[in-house]
Design a protein around this motif. Sequence first.
Motif, PDB file in Angstrom:
ATOM      1  N   ALA A  38      -7.296  -2.473   0.565  1.00  8.60           N
ATOM      2  CA  ALA A  38      -7.241  -3.934   0.652  1.00  8.60           C
ATOM      3  C   ALA A  38      -8.313  -4.517   1.573  1.00  8.60           C
ATOM      4  O   ALA A  38      -8.558  -5.724   1.546  1.00  8.60           O
ATOM      5  CB  ALA A  38      -5.853  -4.363   1.143  1.00  8.60           C
ATOM      6  N   ALA A  71       1.149   3.741   1.694  1.00 10.23           N
ATOM      7  CA  ALA A  71       0.961   2.454   2.362  1.00 10.23           C
ATOM      8  C   ALA A  71      -0.371   2.423   3.106  1.00 10.23           C
ATOM      9  O   ALA A  71      -1.089   1.410   3.087  1.00 10.23           O
ATOM     10  CB  ALA A  71       2.112   2.199   3.323  1.00 10.23           C
ATOM     11  N   ALA A  72      -0.732   3.531   3.767  1.00 16.23           N
ATOM     12  CA  ALA A  72      -2.006   3.596   4.473  1.00 16.23           C
ATOM     13  C   ALA A  72      -3.175   3.469   3.507  1.00 16.23           C
ATOM     14  O   ALA A  72      -4.165   2.777   3.788  1.00 16.23           O
ATOM     15  CB  ALA A  72      -2.102   4.904   5.255  1.00 16.23           C
ATOM     16  N   ARG A  91      -3.132   1.987   0.570  1.00 17.73           N
ATOM     17  CA  ARG A  91      -3.188   0.623   0.050  1.00 17.73           C
ATOM     18  C   ARG A  91      -3.807  -0.327   1.076  1.00 17.73           C
ATOM     19  O   ARG A  91      -4.553  -1.246   0.725  1.00 17.73           O
ATOM     20  CB  ARG A  91      -1.785   0.153  -0.353  1.00 17.73           C
ATOM     21  CG  ARG A  91      -1.231   0.906  -1.555  1.00 17.73           C
ATOM     22  CD  ARG A  91       0.013   0.241  -2.109  1.00 17.73           C
ATOM     23  NE  ARG A  91       0.590   1.049  -3.174  1.00 17.73           N
ATOM     24  CZ  ARG A  91       0.114   1.138  -4.403  1.00 17.73           C
ATOM     25  NH1 ARG A  91      -0.970   0.439  -4.738  1.00 17.73           N
ATOM     26  NH2 ARG A  91       0.706   1.901  -5.305  1.00 17.73           N
ATOM     27  N   ARG A  92      -3.511  -0.117   2.367  1.00 16.61           N
ATOM     28  CA  ARG A  92      -4.134  -0.943   3.407  1.00 16.61           C
ATOM     29  C   ARG A  92      -5.642  -0.724   3.434  1.00 16.61           C
ATOM     30  O   ARG A  92      -6.415  -1.681   3.604  1.00 16.61           O
ATOM     31  CB  ARG A  92      -3.520  -0.636   4.769  1.00 16.61           C
ATOM     32  CG  ARG A  92      -2.107  -1.187   4.959  1.00 16.61           C
ATOM     33  CD  ARG A  92      -1.685  -1.120   6.420  1.00 16.61           C
ATOM     34  NE  ARG A  92      -1.611   0.256   6.900  1.00 16.61           N
ATOM     35  CZ  ARG A  92      -0.514   1.004   6.846  1.00 16.61           C
ATOM     36  NH1 ARG A  92       0.600   0.496   6.316  1.00 16.61           N
ATOM     37  NH2 ARG A  92      -0.504   2.228   7.316  1.00 16.61           N
ATOM     38  N   ALA A 128      -8.817   2.871   9.322  1.00 11.67           N
ATOM     39  CA  ALA A 128      -7.949   2.874   8.144  1.00 11.67           C
ATOM     40  C   ALA A 128      -8.049   4.188   7.380  1.00 11.67           C
ATOM     41  O   ALA A 128      -7.053   4.696   6.853  1.00 11.67           O
ATOM     42  CB  ALA A 128      -8.313   1.701   7.231  1.00 11.67           C
TER      43      ALA A 128
END
Length: 329
Positions: free
Chosen positions: A297, A290-291, A293-294, A248
């Motif tokens: 998370a 987006a990366a 946020r992943r 990630a």
Amino acid sequence: MSLTLPLDLEALHHDVTGWFAAEGRDLPWRRPECSPWGVMVSEFMLQQTPVVRVLPVWEQWMERWPEPAALASEPSGEAVRAWGRLGYPRRALRLAEAARRITEEHGGRVPSTYADLLALPGVGSYTAAAISCFAFGIPETVVDTNIRRVHARLVGGRALPEPSYTAAEARLAAELMPSAGHDGAELGCAWNAAVMELGALVCTARSPRCGECPVAGACAWVAAGRPEPHYTPKGQAWAGTDRQLRGAMMAVLRASDAPVEAALLVEVASVDPVPAHVGAQSDPATEAEAALRRLRALPAADAQRRRCLQGLISDGLASETSHGVTLPH
């Protein structure tokens, strides 16, 4: 394990290579026009990664870097970025290092001999044998997971090969290779490719399609009633592991064309908006943001995140300066 069954090797070679000629996949690195470099790139990418994921990345890679010198002229970070989500990105670093070595020591041409290939970064015994065989037609004995499984069933009568590659398996693979002759080299390379394909498409680990196998009638495992494996394979965990977290983080760095603050990568509590420069090459809301946020998370503590980031830096997959963290230069 040894040849204890009354196998007709000549018929075996004929049936398996004949099946491969008719049923083998049309993969670009198998075509006659593919360069040795193209074969080498495919072998690096196919390590622990299925063909369906490798194909688009290989095609993009070869369009951008059609020869070793082209890759050698760019920073290693570009190789890691282009590697995308193939996993195990250290392979990209090793391939870039090998490209530089080929350019400096072999005149930009992939060497053909097993010994010279084995001396390149990232090339182990399997990869050296595979490149020598599939790129140059030298019939080295090639043994991957699919080939081991076919051999275990066909000759050993077992559902799966041993958990780790054994000397007995190596001897068996050598015994099953076509003997030298006027067409021995061509047949030996075809045999390697054919058995590998048979394991990938028909003699699969979980759902073998024995009714489609060209040598089911000679298979010791089928004759024994297809017994269950003699051990329970251990699957690799993913969720919550360092591998997942490192992957990630690498996704964030690949999507960013400017340094990323280390705090954004390792501090779960951080809720600051993603800086616009993180995704400057594209819409930050769709790629880099987006990366990130992943990554945030994922259920991992700060300590694990810091350990993973330091691991990426230690492995040469990331660089940290006063400006932040980037892919290696």
